[in-house]
Design an enzyme around this catalytic site. Structure first.
Site, short mmCIF file in Angstrom:
data_model
loop_
_atom_site.label_atom_id
_atom_site.label_comp_id
_atom_site.label_asym_id
_atom_site.label_seq_id
_atom_site.Cartn_x
_atom_site.Cartn_y
_atom_site.Cartn_z
N LYS A 1 23.29 17.19 34.20
CA LYS A 1 22.75 18.49 33.85
C LYS A 1 23.99 19.51 34.09
O LYS A 1 24.83 19.06 35.27
CB LYS A 1 21.61 18.95 34.93
CG LYS A 1 21.04 20.46 34.55
CD LYS A 1 19.95 20.54 35.13
CE LYS A 1 19.02 21.92 35.04
NZ LYS A 1 17.84 21.94 35.82
N SER B 1 13.62 23.43 33.31
CA SER B 1 15.09 23.61 32.92
C SER B 1 16.05 22.51 32.70
O SER B 1 16.86 22.54 31.78
CB SER B 1 15.72 24.59 33.70
OG SER B 1 16.07 23.98 34.87
N SER C 1 11.59 21.68 37.43
CA SER C 1 12.55 21.44 36.24
C SER C 1 13.17 20.05 36.01
O SER C 1 13.83 19.80 35.04
CB SER C 1 13.83 22.41 36.59
OG SER C 1 13.62 23.61 36.19
N1 GLN Z 1 10.17 26.96 35.39
C1 GLN Z 1 10.74 27.27 36.99
C2 GLN Z 1 11.53 28.42 36.58
O1 GLN Z 1 11.70 29.16 35.67
C3 GLN Z 1 11.43 26.16 37.54
C4 GLN Z 1 13.01 26.13 37.07
C5 GLN Z 1 13.46 25.05 37.95
O2 GLN Z 1 12.85 24.18 38.37
N2 GLN Z 1 14.71 25.19 38.11
O3 GLN Z 1 11.91 28.92 37.60
#
Ligand code: GLN
Length: 485
Positions: A79, A154, A178
């Protein structure tokens, strides 16, 4: 079989028996990328040159006698929020569009030491803020199962790359879901280890009390293998726990007879897609037939998790992101004086969601509101953590859906941040409590979209999670299906 379809464990065997070479393997992965990447768009940066060299080096090491390290010669996607020395690391943000880190994250440096092969850096929601990769400052990644849909987020690029066989395995990061949510939506396995289990040194910070790196893989065995390589104390990360890591593969194949699995009523609510609920209930019956014992449990503060998370995560983000001011690195807009330079840099460099979160977090931390929002959220976080402690008095692992719906269409929730935030409802509490959890494929909707099943464990008990997930996976064949690309 095409080599790009291999798992880590399969690749290891063939490499060590010298039936294939590391160069043949990476070449096959890149041929796959050439065939599908213009449709999937999982990557921000492809590292063909480095990969060829890493594969050659791995090949030399494999030829010299002696046991191979587990990841030697295996192609990985990483990532784009993990620092890779000399390789662009953007966090999918325009503010870091040209940032080349002068140092390596602990996790990628461990994999380097093992001789892994870096395929490229994957797309994500900007600074890991989002659930669809639509917040990427560069482009949207598509779900390999249906290119009109999002892969989740994400870590959407990493999950899509694994699902599309554009790498053998990948790393993601998980602050509120994410790793697990994109893994569920792409039909692959994603694990968020216990907070502190894996070093965050060199992971670009979003919300430091929640962020955790973990594996995204084609099956549960690979998840355990990769966790073996990345788990363990790191003096460079003060939140990394000084506990030794077991051999996580030892948990695979252990009998699950008599293991108590907690089913929290709060996770089977209205609003959950009926197809998801059906697949998860079938999975629980499957686990029961394998000898696990379902027990009803309650996590009474679940209803507050999304609100609590979006106060704490945005507060931490507003502080962490203060460093992007155009002075030291990344994008800089010119201004007539320092203040104008700061303002222009940040307003042009950050995307809408990141700005929204900086403003929300700054508000929650500001004097007069701190007590009402930030401190209150910290208190509720303690209650959520206690919910898990109480539940784990009577069960070994908790089983839930990973996400309330399967992959949604690109654009469907993009203009409605609240709807987007609600898609994290089943993953967020896990980060607030700091416990480990894993998502494994557990079925398909009638539209042929994957559904994920979440196993949640006690602090530092990834083993029970892997044990159950592996038993379930061995008894089903959802993980064997491939998208038709
Ligand atoms: N969807 C969640 C957010 O927008 C989690 C994102 C993540 O785990 N980085 O914060």
């Amino acid at each position: 079989m095409e080599l790009f379809r291999l798992t880590v464990a399969e690749a290891r065997k063939l490499l060590d028996k010298r039936e294939i070479s590391a160069t043949e393997l990476i070449n096959s992965v890149y041929r796959r990328i050439d065939a599908v990447e213009d449709r999937v768009r999982a990557f921000i940066t492809l590292t063909r040159g480095q990969a060829a060299e890493m594969a050659r080096n791995a090949g030399t090491k494999i030829k010299s006698a002696g046991p191979s390290s587990p990841m030697l010669g295996v192609p990985f996607a990483v990532k784009d929020n993990m620092c890779t020395k000399g390789i662009l690391t953007t966090c999918a943000s325009k503010i870091l569009f040209n940032f080349t880190p002068p140092y390596e994250s602990t996790i990628t440096s461990r994999l380097n030491d093992e001789g892994y092969v870096l395929v490229g850096k994957t797309n994500m929601d900007e600074f890991a803020m989002g659930s669809s990769t639509e917040n990427s400052g560069f482009h949207v990644t598509r779900n390999p199962w249906d290119l009109k849909r999002i892969p989740g987020g994400s870590s959407g690029g990493s999950a899509a790359a694994v699902a599309a066989d554009e790498c053998i395995a990948a790393l993601g990061s998980d602050t509120g879901g994410s790793i697990r949510q994109p893994a569920a939506l792409c039909g692959v396995v994603g694990m968020k280890p216990t907070y502190g289990r894996v070093s965050r040194y060199g992971l670009v910070a979003f919300a430091s009390s929640l962020d955790q790196i973990g594996p995204i893989t084609k099956d549960v065995r690979d998840s355990a293998l990769l966790l073996n390589s990345i788990a363990g104390h790191d003096p460079l990360d003060s939140t990394s726990a000084p506990v030794s890591a077991p051999d996580f593969t030892a948990a695979l194949g252990r009998d699950i007879k008599g293991l108590r699995i907690g089913i929290p009523g709060e996770y089977f609510i209205e609003g959950i897609d009926p197809e998801v609920a059906r697949a998860v209930r079938d999975a629980i019956r499957k686990l029961e037939s394998l000898g696990a014992v379902p027990v009803e449990v309650s996590l009474p503060h679940t209803g507050y998790a999304v609100a609590t998370y979006y106060v704490l995560a945005t507060s931490e983000a507003s502080s962490n992101l203060a460093r992007y001011d155009g002075v030291k690195y990344g994008f800089r807009a010119e201004g007539k004086d320092l203040m104008e330079m700061y303002m222009k840099t940040r307003s042009q460099g950050f995307g809408a969601e990141v700005k929204r979160r900086i403003m929300l977090g700054t508000y929650a931390l500001s004097s007069g509101y701190y007590e009402a929002y930030y401190r209150k959220a910290l208190q509720v976080r303690t209650l959520i953590k206690k919910d898990f402690e109480d539940a784990f008095k009577s069960v070994d692992v908790i089983v839930t859906p990973t996400s309330p719906s399967a992959a949604f269409k690109a654009g469907e929730k993009a203009d409605d941040p609240l709807q987007m935030y609600l898609s994290d409802i089943f993953t967020i509490s896990v980060n607030l409590a700091g416990v480990p959890a894993l998502s494994v494929p557990c079925g398909f909707t009638p539209d042929n979209l994957p559904v994920g099943l979440q196993f949640i464990g006690k602090h530092f008990d990834e083993e029970s999670v892997l044990q159950l997930a592996y038993a379930y996976e061995q008894a089903t064949d959802w993980h064997k299906r491939d998208p038709d690309l």
